[in-house]
Motif scaffolding. Structure first.
Motif, short mmCIF file in Angstrom:
data_model
loop_
_atom_site.label_atom_id
_atom_site.label_comp_id
_atom_site.label_asym_id
_atom_site.label_seq_id
_atom_site.Cartn_x
_atom_site.Cartn_y
_atom_site.Cartn_z
N LEU A 137 0.81 -1.22 0.00
CA LEU A 137 0.00 0.00 0.00
C LEU A 137 0.84 1.26 0.00
O LEU A 137 0.31 2.37 0.00
N SER A 138 2.14 1.13 0.02
CA SER A 138 3.04 2.27 0.09
C SER A 138 3.52 2.70 -1.29
O SER A 138 3.45 1.94 -2.24
N SER A 139 4.02 3.91 -1.32
CA SER A 139 4.63 4.42 -2.54
C SER A 139 5.95 5.05 -2.16
O SER A 139 6.03 5.80 -1.19
N HIS A 140 6.97 4.74 -2.91
CA HIS A 140 8.29 5.29 -2.62
C HIS A 140 8.67 6.42 -3.58
O HIS A 140 9.84 6.70 -3.79
N ILE A 141 7.66 7.09 -4.14
CA ILE A 141 7.97 8.24 -4.97
C ILE A 141 8.37 9.40 -4.05
O ILE A 141 8.11 9.39 -2.85
N ASN A 142 8.94 10.41 -4.63
CA ASN A 142 9.41 11.60 -3.91
C ASN A 142 8.29 12.18 -3.06
O ASN A 142 7.15 12.30 -3.49
N LEU A 143 8.61 12.55 -1.81
CA LEU A 143 7.63 13.08 -0.87
C LEU A 143 6.92 14.32 -1.41
O LEU A 143 5.71 14.48 -1.25
N VAL A 144 7.65 15.21 -2.07
CA VAL A 144 7.05 16.42 -2.65
C VAL A 144 6.01 16.03 -3.70
O VAL A 144 4.91 16.58 -3.75
N GLU A 145 6.33 15.04 -4.54
CA GLU A 145 5.39 14.56 -5.55
C GLU A 145 4.15 13.94 -4.90
O GLU A 145 3.04 14.14 -5.37
N GLN A 146 4.35 13.21 -3.80
CA GLN A 146 3.22 12.62 -3.09
C GLN A 146 2.27 13.71 -2.58
O GLN A 146 1.05 13.60 -2.73
N VAL A 147 2.83 14.75 -1.96
CA VAL A 147 2.01 15.84 -1.42
C VAL A 147 1.31 16.59 -2.55
O VAL A 147 0.12 16.90 -2.46
N THR A 148 2.03 16.86 -3.64
CA THR A 148 1.43 17.53 -4.79
C THR A 148 0.27 16.72 -5.35
O THR A 148 -0.81 17.25 -5.64
N ASN A 149 0.48 15.43 -5.49
CA ASN A 149 -0.59 14.56 -5.98
C ASN A 149 -1.79 14.58 -5.04
O ASN A 149 -2.94 14.63 -5.48
N GLU A 150 -1.53 14.52 -3.73
CA GLU A 150 -2.60 14.52 -2.75
C GLU A 150 -3.43 15.80 -2.85
O GLU A 150 -4.66 15.77 -2.84
N LEU A 151 -2.77 16.95 -2.97
CA LEU A 151 -3.47 18.23 -3.07
C LEU A 151 -4.26 18.35 -4.37
O LEU A 151 -5.30 19.01 -4.41
#
Length: 176
Positions: A137-151
């Motif tokens: 269930l995890s993703s190891h993509i860049n944290l900034v990209e994760q936050v951008t995607n979430e927003l």
């Protein structure tokens, strides 16, 4: 939902047939050569997906996904007797087939997706949810990209998993 098993001196079919009259699935092991019923178990709910047959460390177990009105049960049956060896409750009913997956150190797991799209990894011997679910269930993509995607309400890609499934065999089974 059907699964074929070839044994050295015989062949077997595992099937799940749903009866809407009583909301029951008749789960059976049939001798494919004689048509004789080896065993039959009834379960509340519907079998909408093909079962999976354990091999190696999971030899002796056949796995069915049984969907109910609100949830589902991933169930391991003893392939010789039909006795339930374990059950794992799914949050939501699913028409997804279970898949047996194995690690290089010899452990066997059942991979199952529920109706919410939640992917679970269950120990094939015990039916207990695996600690490895975190990695599925995890993703190891860049944290900034994760936050951008979430927003932006965009789902981040998950990590990859490797299964021993043969795509050509899966397609042939699907075409039946």
């Amino acid at each position: 939902a059907i699964l074929f098993e070839y044994a050295s001196d015989s062949a077997f079919l595992y099937s799940g047939a749903y009866s809407s009259a009583d909301n029951t699935s008749h789960i059976r092991k049939l001798n494919a050569l004689s048509g004789e019923t080896v065993w039959q178990k009834d379960a509340n709910g519907s079998v909408q997906a093909s079962p999976a047959l354990g091999t190696g460390v999971l030899d002796g177990t056949v796995f069915f996904n049984i969907s109910g009105s609100s949830g589902g049960e991933l169930t391991g049956f003893n392939k010789d007797t039909g006795d339930i060896t374990w059950q794992y409750t799914l949050e939501r009913a699913s028409a997804s087939s279970p898949a047996a997956v194995y690690t290089s150190d010899g452990n066997g797991y059942i991979l199952q997706c529920d109706g919410n799209g939640k992917l679970v990894l269950v120990d094939g011997k015990t039916g207990l949810e695996s600690a490895a679910n975190f990695y599925l269930l995890s993703s190891h993509i860049n944290l900034v990209e994760q936050v951008t995607n979430e927003l932006a309400d965009i789902k981040s890609p998950g990590d990859n998993i490797v299964t021993p499934l043969d795509a050509k065999i899966q397609q042939a089974a699907s075409d039946l």
